[in-house]
Design an enzyme around this catalytic site. Structure first.
Site: not given
Length: 402
Positions: A170, A298, A303, A309, A327, A332, A390
């Site tokens: 991402c 982001h 959760p 972040e 988003k 996303h 990731f």
């Protein structure tokens, strides 16, 4: 770092084609999410029960015949997105000024054209000798690689500089800005077309669902009751070039990258990788956290990710910062999230519209005062974008307008 001028920029998402469609939806707080009506089905024969951000019209927009070799949903979206907001004309100007060999192509994607590979395996043909192979229409090796997008766009644009596909989940199409900046600063090229494209497919929908990350309802980033993400598809591009001394306008001012490698699919619990990326971007831009007027988070609505972040942002930025996740508008968009949300940051700089966080109405008390749900209007000089992938593969970008 020396500032890079942004000569042209665009995004195509579930909100529509081009920057005006994005701006209008942001102002109207109109989401592009819809109930999942995309093709792949589960073992029960039904589409995954969720909401998606689907780009209209791709099914009826085949590539021009000259590019039939690269035909697939992802490359269709790349071609469609590239036609918007004067990008072809701006790129032609850069080629005329520098030569096709001095313009790089740096594109990000997560799954590229894996949807075509899924289709090919679903339609395997048994040969006389008992072996199986892809059907003739899908037996095109380039489409079944991560570099399908980069290879297609290189041929479609005629660029002859470095051609790079970045696939860091991402954060992919945020990191393209950093890669391009290094190429230009090193003198390898004079300009770069950067961007990213990702499209919906079974691997995306059912893969994220297997991680228990997909919400059955429209995503609600940073809401106390958030249950997961909504997936989307998108494509976008920006043309970067060395800024001349004293030049004004939209610019890339800084980038920051980190790879905390804490876990394959979970961020560092203290958000250290996120903080490293943000601090690096601010330092490279030569500004402080207090100078940033808008931060596009982001903010996936899962959760754990949102709270981590938010904690990283609260540790660095004053309460006056306007930070939000978009988003809820687009979904996303995975490998395209970096370019899409960079375009939204550029819209904030150009128009003074600071998006809040759509669909969310109950603030999570674990998140700081920087997280805003409502839109705001303000003239700002600097905007920032966070994209985290990731494996803790993180990227933050700082954009300015002078």
């Amino acid at each position: 770092m020396p500032a890079l001028a942004i000569r042209a920029w665009s995004a195509t998402t579930a909100l529509g084609r081009g920057v005006q469609a994005q701006q209008s939806a942001l102002l109207e707080r109109r989401s592009g999410l819809r109930r999942n009506d995309f093709g792949p089905v589960g073992s029960d024969g039904q589409p995954l029960p969720c909401w998606i951000g689907r780009v209209e019209g791709l099914e009826d927009a085949p590539l021009p015949a000259a590019f039939a070799r690269w035909e697939c949903r992802n490359n269709r979206l790349a071609w469609l997105a590239f036609q918007q907001d004067g990008l072809p004309e701006a790129l032609a100007g850069a080629v005329a000024a520098h030569g096709a060999g001095r313009v790089a192509l740096v594109l990000g994607t997560s799954t590229s054209s894996i949807g075509a590979t899924e289709e090919a395996y679903g339609r395997l043909e048994t040969q006389v000798d008992g072996t199986q192979r892809f059907p003739a229409g899908l037996d095109r090796s380039i489409v079944h690689t991560v570099h399908s997008l980069g290879d297609f766009m290189q041929h479609a644009t005629g660029l002859r500089g470095p051609c790079i596909t970045v696939a860091t989940a991402c954060s992919s199409s945020a990191k393209v800005f950093a890669q391009a900046a290094r190429l230009i600063q090193a003198g390898v090229v004079d300009a770069a077309l950067v961007g990213g494209v990702d499209t919906l497919c079974g691997s995306v929908l059912f893969g994220f669902n297997s991680l228990q990350l997909v919400s059955p309802d429209p995503c609600r980033p940073f809401d106390a009751g958030r249950t997961g993400l909504s997936l989307g598809e998108a494509g976008g591009f920006a043309l970067l070039e060395r800024a001349t001394p004293g030049e004004t306008g939209l610019q890339l001012r800084g980038y920051g990258e980190s790879s905390d490698a804490h876990h394959m699919s979970s961020p560092h619990p203290q958000g250290l990788g996120a903080q490293y990326a943000m601090r690096d971007a601010l330092a490279r831009a030569g500004v402080t956290a207090a100078d940033i007027g808008y931060l596009n988070l982001h903010g996936t609505a899962t959760p754990a990710n949102d709270s981590i972040e938010a904690a990283a942002v609260a540790a660095m930025f004053p309460d006056t910062l306007h930070a939000g996740s978009t988003k809820g508008w687009t979904g996303h968009t995975l490998g395209a999230a970096g370019i899409v949300e960079s375009v939204i940051a550029l819209l904030a700089l150009r128009h003074g519209t600071l998006p809040g966080t759509l669909n969310s109405d109950t603030p999570d008390p674990a998140c700081g005062a920087q997280i805003r749900f409502a839109n705001a209007t303000a003239d700002i000089d600097l905007a920032m974008n966070n994209s985290f992938g990731f494996g803790g593969n993180n990227c933050s970008l700082v954009f300015g307008c002078s």
